[in-house]
Design a protein around this motif. Structure first.
Motif, mmCIF file in Angstrom:
data_model
loop_
_atom_site.group_PDB
_atom_site.id
_atom_site.type_symbol
_atom_site.label_atom_id
_atom_site.label_comp_id
_atom_site.label_asym_id
_atom_site.label_seq_id
_atom_site.Cartn_x
_atom_site.Cartn_y
_atom_site.Cartn_z
ATOM 1 N N ASP A 222 -30.105 -20.614 41.376
ATOM 2 C CA ASP A 222 -29.366 -19.439 40.902
ATOM 3 C C ASP A 222 -30.239 -18.604 39.980
ATOM 4 O O ASP A 222 -30.085 -17.391 39.870
ATOM 5 N N SER A 460 -25.246 -20.352 35.129
ATOM 6 C CA SER A 460 -25.900 -19.068 34.846
ATOM 7 C C SER A 460 -24.970 -18.095 34.125
ATOM 8 O O SER A 460 -25.419 -17.074 33.615
ATOM 9 N N ARG A 461 -23.658 -18.399 34.109
ATOM 10 C CA ARG A 461 -22.700 -17.534 33.404
ATOM 11 C C ARG A 461 -21.747 -18.376 32.575
ATOM 12 O O ARG A 461 -20.558 -18.499 32.912
ATOM 13 N N VAL A 466 -14.490 -20.126 35.562
ATOM 14 C CA VAL A 466 -14.023 -19.877 36.938
ATOM 15 C C VAL A 466 -12.781 -20.719 37.217
ATOM 16 O O VAL A 466 -11.779 -20.225 37.723
ATOM 17 N N SER A 486 -9.806 -12.550 46.247
ATOM 18 C CA SER A 486 -11.262 -12.621 46.323
ATOM 19 C C SER A 486 -11.830 -12.842 44.916
ATOM 20 O O SER A 486 -11.434 -12.161 43.966
ATOM 21 N N GLY A 489 -12.014 -18.206 43.048
ATOM 22 C CA GLY A 489 -12.643 -19.508 42.844
ATOM 23 C C GLY A 489 -12.442 -20.508 43.974
ATOM 24 O O GLY A 489 -12.678 -21.702 43.779
ATOM 25 N N ASN A 643 -7.045 -14.579 50.424
ATOM 26 C CA ASN A 643 -7.786 -15.572 51.190
ATOM 27 C C ASN A 643 -6.966 -16.857 51.176
ATOM 28 O O ASN A 643 -6.230 -17.130 50.245
HETATM 29 N N1 ATP Z 1 -23.741 -18.982 41.767
HETATM 30 C C1 ATP Z 1 -22.905 -18.331 40.966
HETATM 31 N N2 ATP Z 1 -23.288 -18.065 39.708
HETATM 32 C C2 ATP Z 1 -22.472 -17.417 38.867
HETATM 33 N N3 ATP Z 1 -21.224 -17.010 39.184
HETATM 34 C C3 ATP Z 1 -20.783 -17.231 40.435
HETATM 35 C C4 ATP Z 1 -21.599 -17.896 41.385
HETATM 36 N N4 ATP Z 1 -20.908 -17.988 42.538
HETATM 37 C C5 ATP Z 1 -19.726 -17.416 42.308
HETATM 38 N N5 ATP Z 1 -19.635 -16.958 41.057
HETATM 39 C C6 ATP Z 1 -18.488 -16.315 40.424
HETATM 40 O O1 ATP Z 1 -17.422 -17.253 40.434
HETATM 41 C C7 ATP Z 1 -16.209 -16.624 40.706
HETATM 42 C C8 ATP Z 1 -15.495 -17.334 41.871
HETATM 43 O O2 ATP Z 1 -16.287 -17.158 43.037
HETATM 44 P P1 ATP Z 1 -15.877 -17.818 44.430
HETATM 45 O O3 ATP Z 1 -17.004 -17.566 45.369
HETATM 46 O O4 ATP Z 1 -15.485 -19.220 44.198
HETATM 47 O O5 ATP Z 1 -14.626 -16.936 44.821
HETATM 48 P P2 ATP Z 1 -13.757 -16.970 46.175
HETATM 49 O O6 ATP Z 1 -12.363 -17.165 45.758
HETATM 50 O O7 ATP Z 1 -14.328 -17.929 47.148
HETATM 51 O O8 ATP Z 1 -13.991 -15.478 46.652
HETATM 52 P P3 ATP Z 1 -14.038 -14.889 48.137
HETATM 53 O O9 ATP Z 1 -12.705 -15.082 48.734
HETATM 54 O O10 ATP Z 1 -14.342 -13.457 47.874
HETATM 55 O O11 ATP Z 1 -15.115 -15.610 48.846
HETATM 56 C C9 ATP Z 1 -16.525 -15.166 40.992
HETATM 57 O O12 ATP Z 1 -16.203 -14.447 39.837
HETATM 58 C C10 ATP Z 1 -18.012 -15.138 41.235
HETATM 59 O O13 ATP Z 1 -18.566 -13.940 40.743
#
Ligand code: ATP
Length: 650
Positions: A222, A460-461, A466, A486, A489, A643
């Motif tokens: 990352d 990284s954040r 999450v 979206s 998480g 989703n």
């Molecule tokens: N590798 C990462 N490093 C930092 N933050 C991340 C990373 N991957 C995802 N995030 C953050 O974590 C949060 C959840 O992401 P995630 O991919 O789990 O969402 P999701 O529900 O699967 O979304 P989607 O339906 O759009 O795929 C988001 O705010 C995203 O910006």
């Protein structure tokens, strides 16, 4: 009469009655006519330091007074100051030579490594094949000794012929032939063996670096970029490769020959020898400063090259987006920015090389003149013979050239050491705990998944949570769907289940056992996973479907999996069927997804995770995709509002 100060050009001011004029450039043609005054000022495309034209300025017919002369003086002083500043700026050690690392993002800032430490690390990599190095050094010593003896016998032969000592002449010529043959053979062996040592070193270095990188936590990737890491593997390792084949080899050869030449010179004539030694010491001092500068610049060049690679790699991989949005020029600009930085450093490197060459040649020719002067006086005084002086001049040339070679190769060695710093730092990273810890294997994976009070943020954040106190249970044989907006998480839940990341709080249990205590390889072998945007490797379709399958599978199994994923028909329609070479760009999104589903099904997984795996398929194709085998299906699908994640039990 009131007067107004008008700015001609900073820092010059000029008092003119009720008149304000300004000069905008040093070079442009400036013409000033003031209607009511007689001021006429011509500056015809020359730098604004033509005193005569300024001195003749008059205002309303009155000559310029003392006050104006003071201004002119300030003007002259200003120019002088500027010139002095400019010269100080460009002279060695001035501000121009400073190597700026502005804009270079060193995520991992490499610790400086000394030459000895770097050589020790390289030795550790090559120690297994030490015979190559030892034989190369033996050849090097023999070649160096033979070469350094040649001028002695050459001069002796000439002077023996001149004084008609035929027996001595023949003996010297025979020795010369022997020395030439030995020097030739040993130099060849030396070059070849150091080349082999080099190849071994680079191969091991790349192997070790690559294997270390492959075993890093996902969070490491990352923070590091693909372009940066490939640059370490490619150009950095290549730069380090020069150490054995070139730098060390030549440094040792020249140290040996230089020392031999020095001893010989001191034996011939101590005062003359000391004089040449003083020249070499001065040269060595400049060489050390130059070497340090080269090391620093090499490090920076590695960083900038990595950043340039990142930009290019990103643009190439997103070429379709670049083309559609017409951002070719913008991308070129981004790349050019790094190239300009690179050119700036290379320019300074070349200038430093120029200063070094200048110092060398000046010292070299001065030493020659001093040697001839002092040697000539010694001959006149009867202290040495003409033969001795000839030998002396030949050997002093040899010594100075050896010092030059040492300097040149030492600077190259420093550059290699500079480039090696980050490579060694990356090689020192310890592998992820997942590969070192010995986890337990269960007799069978039933498939009960439990998330207990799980909280998580990406490393990284750290400031963005999450998941918070997330509880979730899936029983064996269930199909479960997780729905969410979206970015809410859902994929993160899958990432945690696959143990790509560790929860920051809470625990995940599989069949009642803590996930972190299970053998992760064993667990992952029982999972079929299709991500949101499946990527294909550049290999044929059959191999792409077989990828990562630990059990032996036949072509029939592959075709079965492809049929289940509704991919068989489209694969057969391709020119070479299952042998068709594909990569990420040669198939449609839906076709890639079907191959990825076939890959997941071929593993005969106990748990199947589909993260929006059919999002690129049309309704009909999606209907024909059959996922019957696995016990559990975790499926995320996309609809207009949210989703959805499904979990299925058999
Ligand atoms: N590798 C990462 N490093 C930092 N933050 C991340 C990373 N991957 C995802 N995030 C953050 O974590 C949060 C959840 O992401 P995630 O991919 O789990 O969402 P999701 O529900 O699967 O979304 P989607 O339906 O759009 O795929 C988001 O705010 C995203 O910006």
């Amino acid at each position: 009469m009131s007067s107004t100060l008008c700015n001609l050009h900073p820092p010059f001011t000029f008092p003119i009655q009720q008149t304000r004029i300004s000069l905008k450039s040093h070079y442009r043609i400036d013409l000033f006519r003031h209607k009511n005054s007689q001021l006429q000022f011509f500056n015809s495309n020359r730098r604004f330091h033509h005193h005569s034209s300024i001195k003749s300025v008059s205002v309303n017919g009155y000559p310029v007074k003392k006050e104006e002369e003071g201004s002119l003086k300030r003007y002259e002083e200003g120019w002088l100051k500027k010139w002095v500043e400019f010269v100080r700026y460009i002279l060695p050690g001035g501000e121009w030579w400073r190597l700026s690392n502005e804009g270079v993002d060193g995520v991992i800032v490499a610790k400086p490594v000394t030459v000895l430490v770097a050589l020790k690390r390289m030795w550790e990599l090559i120690a297994q094949d030490r015979w190559v190095i030892f034989t190369a050094f033996a050849a090097l010593i023999l070649a160096a000794l033979s070469e350094i003896s040649i001028p002695h016998y050459l001069t002796a032969s000439i002077f023996a012929a001149q004084s008609s000592k035929i027996a001595v002449f023949h003996q010297n010529v025979r020795l010369l032939v022997l020395l030439c043959i030995t020097a030739g053979i040993c130099s060849g062996v030396r070059g070849a063996l150091f080349g082999i040592a080099n190849m071994i070193l680079v191969k091991r270095m790349r192997e070790q670096l690559y294997s270390t990188l492959l075993l890093q936590d996902i969070s490491f990737f990352d923070s590091e970029t693909v372009g940066g890491l490939t640059s370490r593997l490619g150009s950095d390792c290549q730069q380090v490769s020069r150490v054995m084949g070139n730098d060390l080899n030549l440094i040792f050869r020249n140290v040996l020959q230089g020392t031999g030449a020095l001893v010989y010179l001191l034996i011939l004539s101590r005062p003359l020898g000391l004089c040449i030694l003083a020249t070499c010491v001065t040269l060595s001092t400049i060489m050390v400063i130059y070497g340090r500068y080269q090391k620093q610049s090499a490090k920076l060049i590695q960083e900038i090259t990595a950043s340039a690679n990142e930009v290019a790699q990103e643009a190439f991989s997103l070429m379709r987006t670049v083309r559609v949005y017409g951002t070719e020029q913008q991308e070129l600009g981004r790349y050019r920015k790094w190239l300009e930085k690179l050119a700036g450093i290379s320019l300074r490197q070349s200038a430093a090389h120029g200063v070094w060459s200048f110092s060398f040649h000046t010292l070299y020719h001065s030493a020659q003149v001093i040697a001839v002067l002092m040697g000539g006086m010694s001959i006149l005084a009867g202290h040495i013979t003409a033969e001795q002086l000839t030998k002396f001049i030949l050997y002093s040339e040899w010594l100075i050239y050896s010092t030059w070679w040492i300097g040149d190769n030492l600077s190259s060695l420093m550059q290699s050491v500079g480039a090696s710093e980050k490579v060694f730092q990356l090689m020192d990273l310890s592998p992820s705990d997942q590969f070192t810890a010995k986890g337990s294997k269960l007799q069978r994976l039933m498939g009960r998944i439990e998330f207990r009070d799980v909280s998580f943020h990406y490393p990284s954040r750290p400031e963005v949570p999450v998941l918070q106190h997330f509880d979730f249970v899936v029983c064996p044989g269930e199909v479960v769907a997780i729905a969410g907006l979206s970015g809410s998480g859902k994929s993160t839940v899958v990432n945690l289940l696959l143990r790509l990341y560790e929860p920051t709080n809470g625990e995940i249990l599989i069949d009642g056992y803590l996930l972190k205590e299970l053998d992760i390889k064993w667990f992952r072998e029982r999972i079929g996973y299709v991500g949101q945007e499946p990527r294909l490797f550049r290999m044929d379709i059959g191999s792409n479907i077989r990828y990562g399958c630990s059990r032996d599978v036949s072509q029939r199994d592959v075709e079965w999996a492809a049929k289940q994923a509704f991919a068989h028909d489209f694969i057969l329609s391709l020119p070479n069927g299952y042998q068709t070479l594909v990569d990420d760009d040669l198939l449609s999104g839906g076709q890639k997804q079907r191959i990825a589903i076939a890959r997941a099904l071929l593993r005969d997984p106990s748990l199947l995770i589909l993260d929006e795996a059919t999002s690129a398929l049309d309704a009909e194709s999606e209907h024909y995709v059959k996922v019957e085998k696995p016990n559990i299906l975790v499926k995320t699908v996309h609809n207009l509002y949210s989703n959805l994640l499904l979990l299925h039990c058999k």
